[in-house]
Design a protein around this motif. Sequence first.
Motif, PDB file in Angstrom:
ATOM      1  N   LEU A 186       9.982  20.578 -38.920  1.00  0.00           N
ATOM      2  CA  LEU A 186      10.316  19.557 -38.158  1.00  0.00           C
ATOM      3  C   LEU A 186       9.490  19.100 -37.096  1.00  0.00           C
ATOM      4  CD1 LEU A 186      12.403  17.379 -38.188  1.00  0.00           C
ATOM      5  CD2 LEU A 186      14.090  18.709 -37.077  1.00  0.00           C
ATOM      6  N   LEU A 190       6.891  15.914 -36.176  1.00  0.00           N
ATOM      7  CA  LEU A 190       7.173  14.950 -35.276  1.00  0.00           C
ATOM      8  C   LEU A 190       5.982  14.994 -34.221  1.00  0.00           C
ATOM      9  CD1 LEU A 190      10.990  15.739 -34.373  1.00  0.00           C
ATOM     10  CD2 LEU A 190      10.023  13.674 -35.361  1.00  0.00           C
ATOM     11  N   PRO A 231      12.309   9.340 -36.884  1.00  0.00           N
ATOM     12  CA  PRO A 231      12.764  10.549 -36.656  1.00  0.00           C
ATOM     13  C   PRO A 231      14.034  10.906 -37.383  1.00  0.00           C
ATOM     14  CG  PRO A 231      13.058   9.040 -34.635  1.00  0.00           C
ATOM     15  CD  PRO A 231      12.536   8.160 -35.760  1.00  0.00           C
ATOM     16  N   ARG A 234      13.093  12.161 -40.811  1.00  0.00           N
ATOM     17  CA  ARG A 234      12.366  13.510 -40.668  1.00  0.00           C
ATOM     18  C   ARG A 234      13.170  14.386 -40.506  1.00  0.00           C
ATOM     19  NH1 ARG A 234       6.107  12.528 -39.045  1.00  0.00           N
ATOM     20  NH2 ARG A 234       5.793  10.810 -40.465  1.00  0.00           N
ATOM     21  N   LEU A 235      14.291  14.495 -39.513  1.00  0.00           N
ATOM     22  CA  LEU A 235      15.191  15.300 -39.267  1.00  0.00           C
ATOM     23  C   LEU A 235      16.023  15.484 -40.546  1.00  0.00           C
ATOM     24  CD1 LEU A 235      17.124  16.954 -37.437  1.00  0.00           C
ATOM     25  CD2 LEU A 235      18.590  14.824 -37.207  1.00  0.00           C
ATOM     26  N   GLY A 239      15.384  19.200 -41.752  1.00  0.00           N
ATOM     27  CA  GLY A 239      16.382  20.029 -40.695  1.00  0.00           C
ATOM     28  C   GLY A 239      17.404  20.818 -41.688  1.00  0.00           C
ATOM     29  N   VAL A 247      21.781  18.099 -32.661  1.00  0.00           N
ATOM     30  CA  VAL A 247      21.242  16.804 -32.368  1.00  0.00           C
ATOM     31  C   VAL A 247      22.234  15.777 -32.061  1.00  0.00           C
ATOM     32  CG1 VAL A 247      19.799  14.579 -32.935  1.00  0.00           C
ATOM     33  CG2 VAL A 247      18.904  16.835 -33.634  1.00  0.00           C
ATOM     34  N   ALA A 270      15.712  20.419 -32.003  1.00  0.00           N
ATOM     35  CA  ALA A 270      16.833  19.669 -32.040  1.00  0.00           C
ATOM     36  C   ALA A 270      16.637  18.601 -30.840  1.00  0.00           C
ATOM     37  CB  ALA A 270      17.965  20.335 -32.004  1.00  0.00           C
ATOM     38  N   VAL A 273      14.266  16.079 -31.271  1.00  0.00           N
ATOM     39  CA  VAL A 273      14.575  14.851 -32.127  1.00  0.00           C
ATOM     40  C   VAL A 273      15.665  13.991 -31.439  1.00  0.00           C
ATOM     41  CG1 VAL A 273      15.827  14.322 -34.170  1.00  0.00           C
ATOM     42  CG2 VAL A 273      14.293  16.284 -34.018  1.00  0.00           C
ATOM     43  N   ARG A 276      13.431  11.530 -29.367  1.00  0.00           N
ATOM     44  CA  ARG A 276      12.941  10.703 -30.231  1.00  0.00           C
ATOM     45  C   ARG A 276      13.852   9.453 -30.736  1.00  0.00           C
ATOM     46  NH1 ARG A 276       7.789  12.465 -32.015  1.00  0.00           N
ATOM     47  NH2 ARG A 276       6.840  13.256 -30.131  1.00  0.00           N
ATOM     48  N   LEU A 277      15.191  10.049 -31.082  1.00  0.00           N
ATOM     49  CA  LEU A 277      16.030   9.044 -31.609  1.00  0.00           C
ATOM     50  C   LEU A 277      16.742   8.150 -30.357  1.00  0.00           C
ATOM     51  CD1 LEU A 277      18.353  11.230 -33.864  1.00  0.00           C
ATOM     52  CD2 LEU A 277      17.068   9.293 -34.314  1.00  0.00           C
TER      53      LEU A 277
END
Length: 351
Positions: A186, A190, A231, A234-235, A239, A247, A270, A273, A276-277
């Motif tokens: 992960l 990223l 993201p 991708r998680l 993940g 997260v 986490a 992520v 990024r979110l």
Amino acid sequence: MSNAWWLQPCQPVDESVHEQALERQRQLTKPAGSLGQLEDVAVKLAGLQKQLKPCVDNVWIGIFAGDHGIVAEGVSPFPQEVTAQMLLNFVNGGAAISVLARQLNATLEVIDLGTATLTEDMPGVRHERVGPGTRNFAQTTAMTHEQGLQALQAGRESALRAHSAGAHLYIGGEMGIGNTTSAAALACALLNCPVSDLTGPGTGLNPEGVSHKVQVIERALATHAQLPEDPLQRLFCFGGFEVVALVGAYLASAQAGVAVLVDGYICTVAALVATRLNPSCRAWLLFGHRGAEPGHRHVLEALQALPLLDLGLRLGEGSGAALAVPMLRLACDLHGQMATFAEAAVADRAQ
């Protein structure tokens, strides 16, 4: 997504209280800056908690567990049964985090999001199963979009329970054989870092094992090379259920106004992520330690994070963050209880 709760703004920092706390630090009976990071973290907590003298007396520790389909690729020396066995150890009080939670007088909750071995007969474990572990992300996405949303929500609900209980600090922990492989994949997805920079021995692989783990992750990244930059996708692709829940917990804590103390490599991925979110969560993230897993340093740097401890830890389960709690408590005590130059009738430095 109209109900994308994770995109809602996080609580703002109280800049006025932050400035007052900075000013208080300047007046305490010590050379300015002489307590280093302890000053910085006390001032930061003051702004987050909207009170000049912050505290972290009430600590909530949420441990999320899930198994990983990627272990079919031979990336861990331990069998999957260990994940569920460790949950029993957590609730029976025998694990490191159990000991630390007792010493800190912290609330400890253990949540099974999807172990390969069922845990229904374990009193004290919360059963919020998303599935019997993730799929093998070397072949397909680790989870469906629906499973991902379910795991995010489980993390959110843990954070909301902490907020309802008046927690000053939220610590997330994880348990899942194979989850350093998930975290490394992960993080690579990223950060676009070389896989070898972010991949380490995890629970004890030898150099040949680490090399194999690198190859597995490289193959998985190639398999999903067309994955969108998003993201969240991708998680859900790389993940684990427990990583996704972390997260969710971090974002919901920041939205509710509860400071987060981030643990080791998996938890820091986490946190990456989460930022990024929803970048507004970053202000609420404190970092407990820099662990021994080599990728941890890279992810901390990407977050511009300065952890409190560096003890060569590589246990996970929230243990490094829990070890940093006494340091946070002492930072708050020093900030709140030291005398100012005026109170102590001590001459301040020349203006």
